[in-house]
Structures are given as C-alpha cells and as structure tokens.
Design a protein around this motif. Sequence first.
Motif, PDB file in Angstrom:
ATOM      1  N   GLU A 130      25.440   3.679 -51.764  1.00 49.26           N
ATOM      2  CA  GLU A 130      26.019   2.758 -50.790  1.00 49.26           C
ATOM      3  C   GLU A 130      25.938   2.867 -49.521  1.00 49.26           C
ATOM      4  O   GLU A 130      26.200   1.833 -48.494  1.00 49.26           O
ATOM      5  N   GLY A 131      25.669   4.135 -48.837  1.00 47.53           N
ATOM      6  CA  GLY A 131      25.639   4.449 -47.439  1.00 47.53           C
ATOM      7  C   GLY A 131      27.019   4.905 -46.934  1.00 47.53           C
ATOM      8  O   GLY A 131      27.136   4.816 -45.841  1.00 47.53           O
ATOM      9  N   LEU A 132      28.073   4.439 -47.824  1.00 45.20           N
ATOM     10  CA  LEU A 132      29.425   4.351 -47.240  1.00 45.20           C
ATOM     11  C   LEU A 132      29.848   5.851 -46.902  1.00 45.20           C
ATOM     12  O   LEU A 132      29.412   6.965 -47.659  1.00 45.20           O
ATOM     13  N   LEU A 162      22.023   0.610 -50.309  1.00 46.83           N
ATOM     14  CA  LEU A 162      20.766   0.726 -50.389  1.00 46.83           C
ATOM     15  C   LEU A 162      20.090   0.010 -51.773  1.00 46.83           C
ATOM     16  O   LEU A 162      19.018  -0.525 -51.880  1.00 46.83           O
ATOM     17  N   GLU A 163      20.858  -0.052 -52.918  1.00 43.36           N
ATOM     18  CA  GLU A 163      20.412  -0.722 -53.882  1.00 43.36           C
ATOM     19  C   GLU A 163      20.053  -2.202 -53.977  1.00 43.36           C
ATOM     20  O   GLU A 163      19.364  -2.806 -54.636  1.00 43.36           O
ATOM     21  N   ASP A 164      20.845  -2.558 -52.832  1.00 40.75           N
ATOM     22  CA  ASP A 164      20.616  -4.144 -52.578  1.00 40.75           C
ATOM     23  C   ASP A 164      19.526  -4.467 -51.506  1.00 40.75           C
ATOM     24  O   ASP A 164      18.862  -5.709 -51.768  1.00 40.75           O
ATOM     25  N   VAL A 165      18.946  -3.507 -51.224  1.00 47.79           N
ATOM     26  CA  VAL A 165      17.941  -3.730 -50.019  1.00 47.79           C
ATOM     27  C   VAL A 165      16.620  -4.587 -50.430  1.00 47.79           C
ATOM     28  O   VAL A 165      16.072  -5.571 -49.870  1.00 47.79           O
ATOM     29  N   PRO A 166      16.044  -4.149 -51.766  1.00 51.46           N
ATOM     30  CA  PRO A 166      14.857  -4.654 -52.133  1.00 51.46           C
ATOM     31  C   PRO A 166      15.095  -5.972 -52.495  1.00 51.46           C
ATOM     32  O   PRO A 166      14.422  -7.033 -52.205  1.00 51.46           O
ATOM     33  N   ASP A 167      16.411  -6.535 -52.927  1.00 50.63           N
ATOM     34  CA  ASP A 167      16.840  -7.936 -53.227  1.00 50.63           C
ATOM     35  C   ASP A 167      16.710  -8.609 -51.854  1.00 50.63           C
ATOM     36  O   ASP A 167      16.378  -9.689 -51.935  1.00 50.63           O
ATOM     37  N   ILE A 168      17.603  -7.896 -50.748  1.00 46.35           N
ATOM     38  CA  ILE A 168      17.507  -8.618 -49.488  1.00 46.35           C
ATOM     39  C   ILE A 168      16.158  -9.050 -48.947  1.00 46.35           C
ATOM     40  O   ILE A 168      16.031 -10.150 -48.670  1.00 46.35           O
ATOM     41  N   LEU A 169      15.151  -8.066 -49.168  1.00 51.39           N
ATOM     42  CA  LEU A 169      13.865  -7.957 -48.804  1.00 51.39           C
ATOM     43  C   LEU A 169      12.909  -9.305 -49.584  1.00 51.39           C
ATOM     44  O   LEU A 169      12.336  -9.983 -49.035  1.00 51.39           O
ATOM     45  N   ASP A 170      13.523  -9.469 -50.799  1.00 51.40           N
ATOM     46  CA  ASP A 170      12.883 -10.628 -51.871  1.00 51.40           C
ATOM     47  C   ASP A 170      13.431 -11.827 -50.964  1.00 51.40           C
ATOM     48  O   ASP A 170      12.681 -12.633 -51.029  1.00 51.40           O
ATOM     49  N   ASP A 171      14.550 -11.767 -50.689  1.00 51.84           N
ATOM     50  CA  ASP A 171      15.136 -12.953 -50.117  1.00 51.84           C
ATOM     51  C   ASP A 171      14.629 -13.455 -48.702  1.00 51.84           C
ATOM     52  O   ASP A 171      14.231 -14.701 -48.420  1.00 51.84           O
TER      53      ASP A 171
END
Lengths: 104, 164, 550
Positions: free
Chosen positions: A13-15, C98-107
Amino acid sequence: MALQVYTASLLKEGLVAYLTLENGNPSWTPDIRLATAGTDSELEALKLAAEQSELENHVVAPYAIDVLETEAGYIASTKREQIRASGPTIRLPQDAVRASRKAA
Amino acid sequence: MDSYIKDRKAEGDEWMPFTGLEESSSLPTGDIYVPLEEWLKSRESLLERNGRLGVALSNTDDPALIKDDLDRLDLVVLEFPKMADGRAFSQARLLRERYGFKGEIRATGDVLYDQLFYMQRCGINGFELRNDQDVSNSLKAFDEMTVTYQPASDEEFPIWRRED
Amino acid sequence: MYQYSEQDHQLLLERVAQFRGQVERRLKGDLSEEEFKHQRLRNGLYLQLHAYMLRVAIPYGLLSSDQMRTLAHIARKYDKGYGHFSTRQNIQYNWPKLEDVPDILDDLAKVEMHAIQTSGNCIRNTTSDPLAGVARDEVEDPRPYCELIRQWSTFHPEFNFLPRKFKIAVSGAIHDRAAVAVHDIGLRLIKNDGGETGFEVLVGGGLGRTPMIGKTIRSFLPKQDMLTYLEAILRVYNQLGRRDNLYKARIKILVHETGEEKFRELVEAEWEKIKTSGLFIRDEDFAWIKGFFKDPEYENLLDQDGNYENLLLSNLDFARWADKNIELHKQSGYRIVYLSLKTAHQPPGDVTADQMDAIADLADKYSLGQIRTTHRQNLVLSDVKLKDLPALWEELAALDLATPNYNHVTDIISCPGLDYCALATARSIPISQAITARFDDYDYVNDLGDVSINISGCINACGHHHVANIGILGVNKKGTEVYQLTLGGSAREDAAIGKIIGPAFEADEIVDAIDKVLSVYLENREDPEETFLTTYRRVGQPLFKERLYG
Ligand code: HEM
Ligand code: SF4
C-alpha cells in the motif's frame, strides 16, 4: 537514550506503519500510539523484527524514530514524523472544495 | 561462469580473464582477455598467441584507444560496476557503430534482467549475468519490448524513417 | 495533437506488461527494493512520506478532454479524488497502492498516456510553452519538435542510466513561458538572418542546491540538426558527467567544471561525427510531424462581441477576470483563457476529480477539446471564442477556477513540501495558503501587478524558488520550520537566480515579511507600470533589507 519506535512503509500500500511486538510476534499498525516503544536492548529486538519484516517483503525501509510518551500515547518528536503519523496538515482538496461550497 | 548469455542463448564461457599480474609463461592456452593497460603494454607478445584475444575496458576508457586493433580482437569486455552506472552503453555503441567492431561485446558486473533490452540495442551481445540472476528467465527480457523509437546499434533510423 | 500509431500503442502495452511483471516480482520478493526502485522510478513511482506517489507524463503539457477524464477517473478510483499539477506540466497522484499501479497504467494507456521516464536518471518529459500554436509572439510552434524529442528520448537505450535526471524544455516564442534557461537543455526557436528556423541551444541550467542559468553553447542550430545535436550533448554527458557525488552529477556541474568553451568543443566534435546519421531530420519528416499540429479550422470572426463588451461594463467580477486571466490569441475572435488553480483553500496545482471532469466538458464545449498545463501550475483553454467568454466564465466561477490572479501575487508556485514529500525540510502549502489569504484582495493584487512568488519545501527547489521574483525556501532549523527569502529571480527570457536577502523567518513571520517586501516595492516604484522585478533591479537589496531587518 530516547524512547524509540520502528516505522516503515507497507510494501503493497505504501502507507505508513509502526511496529508492535507482542510476545515476540511482530505486526504493523497505522497508529503510532499502538507501537511498541523501547530503549537500548528492547530496541535491538524491535530492530531485528523490523528487518525480518523487510526481508519478508512486508515493509520497506524500516527505521527508528524518537517518540515522547504523553497521556494520549506516543507521539513522534519531530515535525516530519508527526506529519507522517497523522497525515497532511492541510485540508485535502476534496474536503476543501466541499467546505468552501458550504461557506458560500 | 554458468550465468552467461551469448547471442540470446545460454552458453558456456570459453574465455579466460588475464589480469596482467601472471607470468606470461604461465598464461593458459586458449582464448584470453586482458585489461586495456596490459593490452597497450604487451600488445605485440599477446598477438603472437594462437588463441583468440579480447580486451577489457573500464567504463572510463575511451574506446578510440583500441579502434585500430579491433580487427584483431574477438571480444571487448565492458563493465557495469553498478546498475545505475550507464557509461558503458555509450562505449558499446561507439564500438559497434563508429568503429565497426564485429566481435563479441560483453557486459559484466551488475548485469540484470531489466537492462538486457537496452544493452542489446547498444550492440552488446554477451552477458555475464550477476550471480543471482536466473538465466532462462533472463532470456525473456530481450523480447519484452518490440517497439523502438530511436536509432541505435540495431536500427539505423528512427521509427519515422523506417520502411514498414 | 499527436495521434498514436499502432506501434505507439503497442509500446505502451508492452511497457505496462513489463511493469506488471516487475511489480509481481517485487511483491513475490524476487526483486529487492533496491533493484525495484530503479524500475519503479523509471515509471514515475516514488515512495513518499505517506504513500506511493505516481507521476504521470503530460507530454509538453498538452491534454485532450478524454485524457483529462481519464485523469479524473484515476483520481477517483485509485486515489483520494484529486491530483496535483506540477511545475513540470505533469500530474502527480499522492495515494496509489503499488498493487493498483499496473491497472492505472492500463487505464492511462487506453488514452495514450503513461508514466514513462517521469523520474529516474533518464531524459524526462519535455516541457514547453502552454500557449504553443496560439500565441501571438510565436516564432514557430514548438510542439512538433517536442514530439520528435519525446519519441527520440523514450526508452533511449544509451541514455537510460545517466549520471542524473535530465530535463529538456523548448520554447517557440519571444517570451519564455517554459523556463528554458533553468533546464539541463533549453531550446529556443529562432530565425537566423536568412529567415531559416533553428535553435539557440542552452545547456547546464538547473536549480537544486547549485542553481545555474543555462549557457548558450550554440547561438544557431539548424532545425534539421536538433536530434543529432541532442544526442551529441547526451553522449558527452553520459560519459563525462560525475557519478561520484549525487549533488555534482547534473550536467550543469559538468559544464561548469569543464568550462563552457571546452564543453562546447566536446559536443561539437561528437556532433561532427553523427550529424548526418539517421537522426538527421529531413523535410518529409517535418512535414509528417507538423501534420499533427496544424491549426484547427478557426472560424472567421470579428475581434469584438457586443455581449462580451457589455458584460465587461456591467459585471465587475467578469471584468476583473477578463483583465487578468485572458490573453490575446493569434486568431481574430478567439482568446486564450487561464484557469487559475490558485485559491485560498486548495493547494496550488491541486484539482479534484469533479473539477477535472468539468474542465474536460468545458474544453469540449468551448475550446476544441484540448487543455494545456502550465509551468506555473495552472491550466489553459487555448481556443475560446470571444463570444463564449461570458458563458465560460460563469461555469469556471462555479467551479472555483476563475480567481483573477494569473501571474499575480497569489498565483503562487508551491511544491508539495513536508505535507507530502519525504525529502522536505519544511511545509510549503500552508505558507502559500497563508500568503494567499493575506493578499486575497483584488484591488491590492491588481495594484501589485506582475509578480511571482514560488515556494520550495527543501533545497531541491522543485517549487522553483530561485527563479521567483520573491522566492521562499523552507528549511529546518533545530527542529522548527523556518523560511528563507530570495529576491530578484526570474524564470523568463531575462532569467536570473534570486539572491538570499538575510536570515530566515519563522513560519508566523513570513507573511509579514512578504508584506514588507511588497510595500517597499509599492513605495519605490517609479510608476504603476514598473513591475516588482524592474524596481528591485533598479533599487537593489538594501532598501528591502533595511525594512525586513532594520
Ligand atoms: C514529491 C516528490 C518529489 C521528489 C522526491 C522530488 C525530488 C527532487 C529532487 C531530488 C530534485 C533535485 C534534483 C537535483 O538537484 O539534481 C528535484 C528538483 C526538481 N523537481 Fe522535484 N521532487 C518531487 C516533486 C516535485 C514536484 C511536485 C514538482 C513540481 C511542482 C517537481 C519539479 C521539480 C523541479 C522543477 C526541479 C528543479 C529542476 C532542477 O533541479 O533543475 N518535483 N526534485
Ligand atoms: S522541493 Fe523538496 S520538499 Fe519540495 S517537492 Fe522537491 S524535494 Fe520535496
């Protein structure tokens, strides 16, 4: 020697998180007041636990910070760490816009 | 060295490094490479050997210093002392593009998965991977990206000037 | 604007897949943080004070309305409902996982956007004039050149592990709105005596702890040679730039230590060898790239409108906004409109997802579907019809984007500072808000005229404090945040580094100090037309010093 706690960022999460050690079991909490504080030899155990969490890819870049014990629990002693513990000192834009709408 | 890739294949490494401290009588037979300094000093005697020869440049050496020797060399070894130090990328391109070196250009040091693509584009075709790198996995790095914009050792023209 | 080819799309998809792989390897523990850091930084992902921060590139500050909607969507879905437009014309998100960043980059990839090379020691996003293509003082539109630089620099295999980050800015106008003199390379489009287009090439500008103005190493470079020349500069830098000391690794130090003359010789010698290489730009290449930036089909309009002129007379708020936030357009009947991101209650440069969506709609409705971001952390609608201004203003005012302060005292540049930044030594946003609150009076703002205040939360100078007329640098002095004032800087064509005026001020003194500086100006200017900077340059530091410390 000053009272210290261990802090780090959660890898996923980076938190911001603080280390608690109960009966030798480490866990990480966002609430600095729940952190396990120590001096000297206690600190060594905290350090080992923090490094272990880093090796296990749970947290990133753990380090020790000075804390003060107050009635409300531990608070960080530097401004930087206080802000890290409680978030930005300004209103986040979403809330700010809402507030200004209300005022208008 | 078991984590070695040559021309996109896992290979055994036939080359022996020679530091310059050894007695020249005790030199192994076969293919050896020597530091630039040693090359400049003992060029003539080294050239009398039967095996193939290579030179190792440190990443502050000017590749122009060996440009006239390149047709007698089969290997130039470049160093990446740490991942962030990218000087040898320029050396590789100069060797390939400006001085027309046809032999192996080898990357040594912190040679990691995520640089292989860039290294290959700069003309590096031999890779001594850092010990913790997985060879068969690393082979995938060469094809992770297929689109390139700018000229390098593998392309003469930028993307907008290529015939497709 | 530039339209992606199939290959451009392909590259983004491959890049996202690659980064997804890197994130997976990191989460599984196959990549150490040290190694992953190099990779995430190449993708604009920092680990900040509270969370990860993702910086998304906005090539030379140009956005379509659909891209803006995607930025809003990302703010809403993966962040806390807002984003921060930076002085480098990019946008930053403060809370992605961090886990979401690949999805953000996809969007992002779906709308031709990415975070490639928005940090790390590589060539960063090229910045430019937010008025490119519409300004009246333009020599030539810089955007086609910026796009060529974008393509040349993207995943450049030789220059991906430079001694330090590398920033390029291009300006095509007489007035410099892109701060080219404080970039590693600044390119100024000019015409030579023969009427040919080319560049003045500045190298070695930069801020941080050793601020420097770029040196002109070539007074005229034919435009065909732009990329070969850039390649020559970068090659010299990659080989000779210092790597032993992080603080001496920027090209400005190399130029400084090598000497301007010698550095020029090195570059020219390298360039001689590659000037006819594949990077030489041919006429047909220019024709192709310029095709993407043709003028839209402007209507033939008179440069006047009854409604607009009536409202100027009848509505004071509208008149103030029109006076401050509107610029003449090269096309009759059109205007350039600044959207101010500087209000008393929102951090400079911050925009909420709802505002972003609304701005996208306004761009579609009134400005050919495009938005630009500016170096001073505002937005621009570049092609608004004069007759649409009243309607646009009403909508902007309702969105709180119509503060009449462009290039005025409350139009403050501020870095995130200690509220967000792990490197900060002091907060900067609260200071900018306190200053804005104090001077939030139109008549006063108007009277002060053209003046810039920039704030950085540490010596890295992301808030460009050195080149503000009034610069504020937050430092930590024995545990308290104090603020140092510099005066006399400029980021424009008369670029200059400001000078420190004296000992730092406490947080609760700094606004008073600014007030004093401004009053010295008001009392000493020769007439209301004389700007702060001109007065300062004429009278010098002593008067200001005396008022502040006397
Ligand atoms: C929040 C995370 C950020 C980090 C960790 C960061 C880090 C840095 C560092 C270390 C430098 C100094 C580089 C040097 O002197 O070599 C720098 C300079 C700079 N940064 Fe940032 N920065 C951040 C955010 C921003 C933001 C929000 C902006 C725009 C508002 C920005 C724009 C710049 C600019 C314009 C410079 C000066 C350019 C120069 O040094 O020549 N950065 N940054
Ligand atoms: S100037 Fe300092 S505090 Fe501000 S964003 Fe840059 S690194 Fe952070």
